[in-house]
Enzyme design. Structure first.
Site, PDB file in Angstrom:
ATOM      1  N   ASP A 204     -26.638   9.093  18.431  1.00 11.56           N
ATOM      2  CA  ASP A 204     -27.830   8.298  18.708  1.00 11.56           C
ATOM      3  C   ASP A 204     -29.061   9.201  18.777  1.00 11.56           C
ATOM      4  O   ASP A 204     -28.946  10.404  19.052  1.00 11.56           O
ATOM      5  CB  ASP A 204     -27.678   7.566  20.037  1.00 11.56           C
ATOM      6  CG  ASP A 204     -26.629   6.476  19.981  1.00 11.56           C
ATOM      7  OD1 ASP A 204     -26.379   5.952  18.880  1.00 11.56           O
ATOM      8  OD2 ASP A 204     -26.059   6.144  21.042  1.00 11.56           O
TER       9      ASP A 204
ATOM     10  N   TYR B 207     -18.066  16.005  24.892  1.00 18.71           N
ATOM     11  CA  TYR B 207     -19.461  15.717  25.223  1.00 18.71           C
ATOM     12  C   TYR B 207     -19.768  16.189  26.636  1.00 18.71           C
ATOM     13  O   TYR B 207     -18.926  16.085  27.538  1.00 18.71           O
ATOM     14  CB  TYR B 207     -19.735  14.213  25.183  1.00 18.71           C
ATOM     15  CG  TYR B 207     -19.555  13.555  23.839  1.00 18.71           C
ATOM     16  CD1 TYR B 207     -20.639  13.364  22.988  1.00 18.71           C
ATOM     17  CD2 TYR B 207     -18.303  13.099  23.432  1.00 18.71           C
ATOM     18  CE1 TYR B 207     -20.464  12.738  21.766  1.00 18.71           C
ATOM     19  CE2 TYR B 207     -18.125  12.473  22.212  1.00 18.71           C
ATOM     20  CZ  TYR B 207     -19.212  12.294  21.382  1.00 18.71           C
ATOM     21  OH  TYR B 207     -19.049  11.681  20.164  1.00 18.71           O
TER      22      TYR B 207
ATOM     23  N   ARG C 185     -21.453   5.905  26.276  1.00 18.26           N
ATOM     24  CA  ARG C 185     -22.264   4.887  26.956  1.00 18.26           C
ATOM     25  C   ARG C 185     -21.369   3.851  27.630  1.00 18.26           C
ATOM     26  O   ARG C 185     -21.666   3.367  28.714  1.00 18.26           O
ATOM     27  CB  ARG C 185     -23.180   4.182  25.950  1.00 18.26           C
ATOM     28  CG  ARG C 185     -24.406   4.969  25.571  1.00 18.26           C
ATOM     29  CD  ARG C 185     -25.216   4.203  24.553  1.00 18.26           C
ATOM     30  NE  ARG C 185     -24.461   3.984  23.312  1.00 18.26           N
ATOM     31  CZ  ARG C 185     -24.879   3.215  22.315  1.00 18.26           C
ATOM     32  NH1 ARG C 185     -26.017   2.564  22.418  1.00 18.26           N
ATOM     33  NH2 ARG C 185     -24.168   3.091  21.219  1.00 18.26           N
TER      34      ARG C 185
END
Length: 307
Positions: free
Chosen positions: A51, A79, A193
């Site tokens: 993103d 991540y 997310r």
């Protein structure tokens, strides 16, 4: 004037991979477009969308290296992220509109239990603004067009979900703070997310993602990544050659003679009992194909024609 190190227009095609450290504010497609200008060639793609708010490892395939991307995109990823408890948003991240604010009253033991419940094989519903296709159209495009989008859960694997620090709005560590710095190692198709959203929901206070940095894709980490400025300066000098990229990403099998000729022409090799996808290399060290075995034969997934 072309960036220093870039391929002159009309020059030979560059084959291989570039590991880019994507900056915030750019889409993955923006980075691809920049790479096309730097190298002066159209055949550039990426493995695994980031993103615009996210930074970190973005694999670019160049020339024949684009044929690796679908296989590399399926590898595990790591991540570093920041999850803010106490607020849910329309997009499950900081770019969305607030939905609800709730007080955060979560002790360390309860937080650890909630994080453990989101570790392992889990069924995850992607964010409605994800890149998942619904009827051939990306979910985020349908949302932007005013549609209500409900996505089905999918099975993913979270190998690790570690709390690195818990902070207040300031920088100091705070056991009761609402900002969680976490590290997530996961399978392809996992949405960080959604992890932030689901953690907040499990704790009863809501949550959303405020920062995301991808540090590893398969065998490629930030140590091999270059900034876009460095890529523009080095041009083709920043590219990991095709054979090196395959050797880094997959197991290796060397062949010679008739076997090498067979592979180049897409004919099947005899199996050697090697599991998973692996690269086949010729006697000169060039990569000939990506293959996978069955009990009867070796099937070519990608045959790399000579440049």
């Amino acid at each position: 004037m072309s960036p220093r190190g870039a391929r002159p227009a009309g020059g030979p095609q560059v084959d291989g991979l570039v590991v880019v450290d994507k900056p915030a504010g750019l889409t993955s497609h923006d980075v691809v477009a920049r790479a096309r200008r730097i190298l002066g060639q159209r055949r550039v793609g990426h493995a695994g969308t980031l993103d615009p708010m996210a930074t970190g490892v973005l694999l670019l395939g160049l020339g024949r290296g684009t044929r690796l991307l679908g296989h590399l995109a399926l590898t595990d990823k790591v991540y570093d992220a920041t999850i803010r408890l106490g607020r849910s948003t329309t997009t499950d991240d900081a770019e969305g509109e607030p939905l609800e604010d709730r007080p955060v009253d979560v002790d360390p033991e309860r937080l650890a239990q909630a994080m453990a419940a989101l570790t392992g094989r889990i069924d995850q519903v992607p964010s409605s603004v994800s890149a998942v296709k619904v009827g051939g159209v990306r979910a985020y495009a349908r949302v932007r067009a005013g549609e209500q989008v409900e996505l089905a859960a999918r099975r993913v694997t979270v190998h690790r979900f570690d709390l690195l620090a818990r902070r207040s709005d300031g920088a100091a560590a705070d056991p009761a703070g609402s900002d969680l710095d976490v590290r997530v190692g996961c399978s392809s198709g996992t949405y960080i997310r959604a992890i932030a959203r689901d953690l907040g929901a499990a704790l009863g206070c809501g949550g959303h993602l405020t920062a995301l940095r991808r540090t590893v894709v398969g065998p490629f980490g930030l140590a091999r990544a270059v900034s876009l400025d460095t890529f523009a300066e080095l041009g083709a000098g920043a590219v990991i050659p095709l054979a090196e990229a395959v050797a880094a990403g997959f197991a290796r099998r060397d062949v010679a003679g008739d076997a090498a000729v067979d592979v180049r022409h897409g004919r099947r090799l005899a199996p050697v009992g090697r599991p998973g996808t692996y690269g086949v290399f010729g006697p000169d060290g060039s990569v000939l194909a990506l293959v996978e075995e069955s009990a009867e034969a070796v099937r070519s997934l990608v045959v790399f024609a000579p440049a």
